[in-house]
Design a protein around this motif. Structure first.
Motif, PDB file in Angstrom:
ATOM      1  N   VAL A  90      -5.150   2.406  -5.242  1.00 20.21           N
ATOM      2  CA  VAL A  90      -4.282   1.492  -4.501  1.00 20.21           C
ATOM      3  C   VAL A  90      -5.103   0.469  -3.728  1.00 20.21           C
ATOM      4  O   VAL A  90      -4.748  -0.725  -3.680  1.00 20.21           O
ATOM      5  CB  VAL A  90      -3.343   2.272  -3.553  1.00 20.21           C
ATOM      6  N   THR A  91      -6.207   0.902  -3.131  1.00 21.60           N
ATOM      7  CA  THR A  91      -7.079  -0.034  -2.409  1.00 21.60           C
ATOM      8  C   THR A  91      -7.595  -1.116  -3.341  1.00 21.60           C
ATOM      9  O   THR A  91      -7.578  -2.320  -3.000  1.00 21.60           O
ATOM     10  CB  THR A  91      -8.263   0.719  -1.777  1.00 21.60           C
TER      11      THR A  91
ATOM     12  N   ARG B  83      -5.687  12.810  -3.746  1.00 22.01           N
ATOM     13  CA  ARG B  83      -5.442  11.827  -2.692  1.00 22.01           C
ATOM     14  C   ARG B  83      -6.517  10.754  -2.718  1.00 22.01           C
ATOM     15  O   ARG B  83      -6.240   9.563  -2.532  1.00 22.01           O
ATOM     16  CB  ARG B  83      -5.410  12.529  -1.334  1.00 22.01           C
ATOM     17  N   GLU B  84      -7.772  11.159  -2.978  1.00 27.78           N
ATOM     18  CA  GLU B  84      -8.870  10.188  -3.024  1.00 27.78           C
ATOM     19  C   GLU B  84      -8.688   9.219  -4.179  1.00 27.78           C
ATOM     20  O   GLU B  84      -8.935   8.020  -4.047  1.00 27.78           O
ATOM     21  CB  GLU B  84     -10.218  10.919  -3.151  1.00 27.78           C
TER      22      GLU B  84
ATOM     23  N   ARG C 108       1.004   4.004  -3.167  1.00 29.35           N
ATOM     24  CA  ARG C 108       0.745   5.443  -3.022  1.00 29.35           C
ATOM     25  C   ARG C 108       1.925   6.275  -3.508  1.00 29.35           C
ATOM     26  O   ARG C 108       1.763   7.257  -4.244  1.00 29.35           O
ATOM     27  CB  ARG C 108       0.424   5.763  -1.561  1.00 29.35           C
TER      28      ARG C 108
ATOM     29  N   CYS D   8      -2.242  -0.271  -9.955  1.00 25.89           N
ATOM     30  CA  CYS D   8      -2.165   0.995  -9.214  1.00 25.89           C
ATOM     31  C   CYS D   8      -2.441   2.193 -10.114  1.00 25.89           C
ATOM     32  O   CYS D   8      -3.141   3.126  -9.730  1.00 25.89           O
ATOM     33  CB  CYS D   8      -0.794   1.145  -8.570  1.00 25.89           C
TER      34      CYS D   8
ATOM     35  N   ILE E 282      -5.834   8.407  -5.666  1.00 27.09           N
ATOM     36  CA  ILE E 282      -4.688   7.544  -5.360  1.00 27.09           C
ATOM     37  C   ILE E 282      -5.081   6.446  -4.385  1.00 27.09           C
ATOM     38  O   ILE E 282      -4.802   5.265  -4.609  1.00 27.09           O
ATOM     39  CB  ILE E 282      -3.527   8.382  -4.782  1.00 27.09           C
ATOM     40  N   ASP E 283      -5.749   6.830  -3.299  1.00 27.61           N
ATOM     41  CA  ASP E 283      -6.166   5.840  -2.296  1.00 27.61           C
ATOM     42  C   ASP E 283      -7.117   4.816  -2.895  1.00 27.61           C
ATOM     43  O   ASP E 283      -7.023   3.615  -2.607  1.00 27.61           O
ATOM     44  CB  ASP E 283      -6.821   6.544  -1.103  1.00 27.61           C
ATOM     45  N   GLY E 284      -8.044   5.289  -3.735  1.00 27.37           N
ATOM     46  CA  GLY E 284      -8.995   4.371  -4.356  1.00 27.37           C
ATOM     47  C   GLY E 284      -8.313   3.383  -5.280  1.00 27.37           C
ATOM     48  O   GLY E 284      -8.604   2.176  -5.249  1.00 27.37           O
TER      49      GLY E 284
ATOM     50  N   GLU F  57       1.864   8.705  -6.816  1.00 29.50           N
ATOM     51  CA  GLU F  57       2.163  10.127  -6.643  1.00 29.50           C
ATOM     52  C   GLU F  57       3.255  10.561  -7.619  1.00 29.50           C
ATOM     53  O   GLU F  57       3.177  11.630  -8.233  1.00 29.50           O
ATOM     54  CB  GLU F  57       2.608  10.405  -5.207  1.00 29.50           C
TER      55      GLU F  57
ATOM     56  N   THR G  75       0.838  -1.202   0.000  1.00 30.71           N
ATOM     57  CA  THR G  75       0.000   0.000   0.000  1.00 30.71           C
ATOM     58  C   THR G  75       0.871   1.249   0.000  1.00 30.71           C
ATOM     59  O   THR G  75       0.613   2.202  -0.749  1.00 30.71           O
ATOM     60  CB  THR G  75      -0.935   0.008   1.224  1.00 30.71           C
ATOM     61  N   ARG G  76       1.907   1.248   0.828  1.00 26.38           N
ATOM     62  CA  ARG G  76       2.819   2.399   0.847  1.00 26.38           C
ATOM     63  C   ARG G  76       3.496   2.575  -0.511  1.00 26.38           C
ATOM     64  O   ARG G  76       3.631   3.692  -1.016  1.00 26.38           O
ATOM     65  CB  ARG G  76       3.872   2.223   1.950  1.00 26.38           C
TER      66      ARG G  76
END
Length: 218
Positions: free
Chosen positions: A201-202, A194-195, A103, A176, A197-199, A107, A99-100
């Motif tokens: 990656v999740t 950010r949303e 992200r 990703c 990216i998080d989506g 980015e 996950t890290r």
């Protein structure tokens, strides 16, 4: 290939730290010109002007536009894989590690400067395939190798079940950036939020572990 307006007489190359500083000055100028005008539109004369050096000095360091472009590509990609793909093989929480990575990777991929560099290389690669190969080998290939090595260690530890870690590494990175790189390359919308990216990656983690988790295929 040599530039048609290459001067006949060239100064002797300086030595030591002054040489490194001058080379850095030239590369910084070249980056600005290449990004603004593309590979074909850039000239050694314009690069020398923007870099604040004479054409003779420029040719001491780089004997062609292709050599300068290749050096700039290697300079920008040097060490990037080590920074982006810093993976703790001893951390038992593979989901957290990936996950890290996801992200950080997204980015970087979505950074406007990176997108400009990719467009620039794509524009030059058809005419000069070596430039595209250099970009790929210095960046994406190194990242895939490091991620593949990490996945190998996790397979040995019993935390993942993967037959081909090279393919799995590519799957994870593609998941990703799913959809994001395509729209950015076509200048559709801004950098990923950010949303987003998080989506991405999740969802990548969910699909990746469905295919390669420790119990996959059992």
């Amino acid at each position: 290939m040599q530039d048609k307006d290459r001067p006949d007489t060239r100064p002797v190359a300086p030595e030591g730290s002054a040489e490194n500083a001058k080379r850095r000055q030239i590369l910084d100028g070249a980056r600005r010109v290449f990004l603004a005008q593309g590979f074909d539109g850039a000239s050694m004369g314009e690069i020398a002007k923007v870099a604040g050096v004479s054409k003779g000095t420029l040719y001491v360091y780089f004997d062609s536009k292709e050599a300068l472009f290749e050096a700039l590509t290697l300079e920008e990609k040097k060490g990037l894989a080590e920074v982006l793909f810093k993976l703790d093989v001893d951390d038992p929480d593979v989901r957290a590690v990936l996950t890290r990575l996801g992200r950080t990777y997204l980015e970087h991929m979505g950074n406007p400067a990176h997108i400009s560099s990719v467009r620039m290389v794509i524009g030059a690669a058809e005419k000069f395939p070596r430039l595209g190969q250099t970009f790929y080998e210095a960046g994406p290939r190194q990242g895939l190798a490091r991620l593949g090595a990490y996945l190998d260690s996790q397979v040995k530890a019993g935390r993942l079940s993967i037959a081909d870690t090279r393919i799995a590494a590519q799957h994870f990175l593609d998941l990703c950036q799913s959809g994001t790189m395509r729209r950015l390359l076509f200048a559709y919308g801004g950098p990923p939020t950010r949303e987003e990216i998080d989506g991405n990656v999740t969802n990548a983690i969910r699909v990746f572990f469905a295919a390669y988790g420790p119990d996959a295929g059992r």
